[in-house]
Design a protein around this motif. Structure first.
Motif, PDB file in Angstrom:
ATOM      1  N   UNK A  29       8.571  -3.590 -13.935  1.00 26.44           N
ATOM      2  CA  UNK A  29       9.958  -2.968 -13.718  1.00 26.44           C
ATOM      3  C   UNK A  29      10.435  -2.379 -12.574  1.00 26.44           C
ATOM      4  N   UNK A  30       9.410  -1.765 -11.734  1.00 23.58           N
ATOM      5  CA  UNK A  30       9.760  -0.888 -10.631  1.00 23.58           C
ATOM      6  C   UNK A  30       8.678  -0.907  -9.470  1.00 23.58           C
ATOM      7  N   UNK A  31       9.087  -0.470  -8.302  1.00 20.99           N
ATOM      8  CA  UNK A  31       8.222  -0.544  -7.099  1.00 20.99           C
ATOM      9  C   UNK A  31       8.516   0.967  -6.490  1.00 20.99           C
ATOM     10  N   UNK A  32       7.409   1.506  -6.246  1.00 25.65           N
ATOM     11  CA  UNK A  32       7.422   2.777  -5.600  1.00 25.65           C
ATOM     12  C   UNK A  32       6.373   3.107  -4.524  1.00 25.65           C
ATOM     13  N   UNK A  33       6.735   4.080  -3.522  1.00 26.41           N
ATOM     14  CA  UNK A  33       5.521   3.938  -2.361  1.00 26.41           C
ATOM     15  C   UNK A  33       4.599   5.072  -2.905  1.00 26.41           C
ATOM     16  N   UNK A  34       3.330   4.854  -2.317  1.00 24.39           N
ATOM     17  CA  UNK A  34       2.329   5.764  -2.484  1.00 24.39           C
ATOM     18  C   UNK A  34       2.615   6.931  -1.411  1.00 24.39           C
ATOM     19  N   UNK A  35       1.842   7.906  -1.410  1.00 25.73           N
ATOM     20  CA  UNK A  35       1.958   9.113  -0.354  1.00 25.73           C
ATOM     21  C   UNK A  35       1.566   8.268   0.909  1.00 25.73           C
ATOM     22  N   UNK A  36       0.482   7.466   1.201  1.00 20.25           N
ATOM     23  CA  UNK A  36       0.256   6.865   2.326  1.00 20.25           C
ATOM     24  C   UNK A  36       1.449   6.165   2.703  1.00 20.25           C
ATOM     25  N   UNK A  37       1.864   5.411   1.760  1.00 19.80           N
ATOM     26  CA  UNK A  37       3.067   4.401   2.006  1.00 19.80           C
ATOM     27  C   UNK A  37       4.307   5.215   2.805  1.00 19.80           C
ATOM     28  N   UNK A  38       4.428   6.295   2.151  1.00 13.20           N
ATOM     29  CA  UNK A  38       5.659   7.169   2.753  1.00 13.20           C
ATOM     30  C   UNK A  38       5.212   7.347   4.168  1.00 13.20           C
ATOM     31  N   UNK A  39       4.240   7.933   4.243  1.00 15.44           N
ATOM     32  CA  UNK A  39       3.715   8.468   5.753  1.00 15.44           C
ATOM     33  C   UNK A  39       3.668   6.807   6.487  1.00 15.44           C
ATOM     34  N   UNK A  40       3.341   5.900   6.242  1.00 14.79           N
ATOM     35  CA  UNK A  40       3.278   4.738   7.324  1.00 14.79           C
ATOM     36  C   UNK A  40       4.948   4.465   7.278  1.00 14.79           C
ATOM     37  N   UNK A  41       5.603   4.394   6.457  1.00  9.93           N
ATOM     38  CA  UNK A  41       7.023   3.888   6.377  1.00  9.93           C
ATOM     39  C   UNK A  41       7.552   4.592   7.537  1.00  9.93           C
ATOM     40  N   UNK A  42       7.670   5.867   7.699  1.00  6.36           N
ATOM     41  CA  UNK A  42       8.268   6.682   8.684  1.00  6.36           C
ATOM     42  C   UNK A  42       7.937   6.152  10.093  1.00  6.36           C
ATOM     43  N   UNK A  43       6.614   5.969  10.091  1.00 10.02           N
ATOM     44  CA  UNK A  43       6.284   5.674  11.454  1.00 10.02           C
ATOM     45  C   UNK A  43       6.481   4.111  11.882  1.00 10.02           C
ATOM     46  N   UNK A  44       6.433   3.368  10.701  1.00  7.55           N
ATOM     47  CA  UNK A  44       6.454   1.916  11.097  1.00  7.55           C
ATOM     48  C   UNK A  44       8.051   1.711  11.438  1.00  7.55           C
ATOM     49  N   UNK A  45       9.188   2.364  10.758  1.00  9.62           N
ATOM     50  CA  UNK A  45      10.427   2.389  11.160  1.00  9.62           C
ATOM     51  C   UNK A  45      10.607   2.912  12.619  1.00  9.62           C
TER      52      UNK A  45
END
Length: 324
Positions: A57-73
């Motif tokens: 039903x859905x997709x969400x970021x893990x804590x590590x995903x949140x951290x990597x997303x900001x750096x990747x962007x």
């Protein structure tokens, strides 16, 4: 090998998050869904942990995903800007800058500033919004804000643009009906029009200054509003006296439509500043706009003789605001 060695994998991850699903990201990147799924798994293998939680039903970021997303962007944005500089002449700015300002200041001084900047850099597009809540606008993605008043938040950096001088003014007609003996304390009994909110100097307690002398007044407002342009209109009609910024009433003072009351006295100046996110990387076009605004405001706010110009854009010369 680290997760930051392959920009392609980072680009795939960011696209999945921003698109909301692997299938939507695959269409955006013009890849097959299995290819994009393999790239995501490869990135997670490099990180040693899952970046996304996925179910039917859905997709969400893990804590590590949140951290990597900001750096990747941030890394992808830097790579894009570097590539743009290689493709274009170094002096040719391009892209969109989102700016906000307080309403009255934004509709006059800041609008002229932005028009001048676009004329100097035709490749830039700008969006101007209005808000008296600067941190909220930064959180919503604005690149910078030009603000009259105080800002107290360590998530933004503030660069001073100068002072906004403020005077007590009234219409000549009102002064004919209310005789003033020449002392500041006489003003407390007069009808007043005021600004809502202490942040921009609006208060029932007004302090006037003349050299080293000060005089505190307690006034009662007939009309309170969030905009200084509204106050000016009421003053023009003779409703009451008010404290107004010099940039707004220059023409009225010159024409005599309104006049200063006790001209040797003035209200405390407000600071003007440009703010931008403390933790977000500032793109080249935004840095150029901040420098341009700093220089422009030295003229727009009419600094007193001998005032020093603001420094060029350097992080070390800027001032990070602290929480009050």
């Amino acid at each position: 090998m680290t997760p930051f060695d392959d920009l392609g994998l980072l680009r795939a991850f960011v696209a999945i998050v921003e698109s909301g699903s692997i299938s939507a990201a695959a269409r955006k990147l013009r890849l097959t869904q299995p290819t994009l799924s393999r790239q995501l798994r490869a990135l997670e293998d490099q990180c040693g942990a899952a970046l996304l939680r996925r179910d039917t039903h859905r997709m969400s970021l893990t804590d590590l995903g949140h951290q990597l997303l900001a750096d990747a962007q941030a890394l992808l944005s830097l790579a894009e800007e570097s590539g743009q500089r290689l493709r274009n002449d170094q002096t040719a700015l391009s892209g969109t800058i989102r700016v906000f300002s307080t309403i009255d200041f934004g509709q006059s001084v800041v609008s002229r500033l932005i028009s001048s900047f676009i004329q100097a850099h035709p490749g830039v597009r700008m969006e101007l919004g209005y808000s008296n809540r600067p941190v909220r606008m930064i959180e919503e993605g604005c690149d910078a804000g030009i603000f009259a008043g105080t800002v107290s938040d360590d998530r933004v950096v503030a660069r001073p643009l100068g002072e906004i001088r403020r005077y007590v003014v009234a219409s000549p007609a009102l002064l004919k009906d209310h005789k003033i003996a020449g002392k500041p304390e006489d003003l407390g009994a007069l009808p007043w029009v005021g600004l809502a909110g202490n942040q921009f100097g609006g208060t029932t307690d007004i302090t006037l200054h003349s050299g080293a002398a000060t005089q505190a007044l307690r006034v009662e407002h007939l009309f309170v509003t969030e905009g200084v342009t509204s106050i000016r209109e009421a003053v023009r009609m003779g409703l009451g006296i008010a404290v107004l910024p010099e940039w707004l009433i220059d023409e009225d003072l010159t024409s005599g439509r309104i006049v200063r009351v006790l001209p040797e006295w003035h209200a405390k100046p407000l600071s003007a500043q440009i703010i931008y996110p403390a933790q977000r990387r500032v793109p080249l076009r935004v840095r150029a706009f901040i420098d341009f605004a700093t220089e422009y405001m030295t003229t727009a706010l009419k600094p007193r003789h001998g005032a020093r110009a603001a420094p060029p854009f350097l992080t070390g010369s800027d001032k990070r605001t602290s929480r009050s």
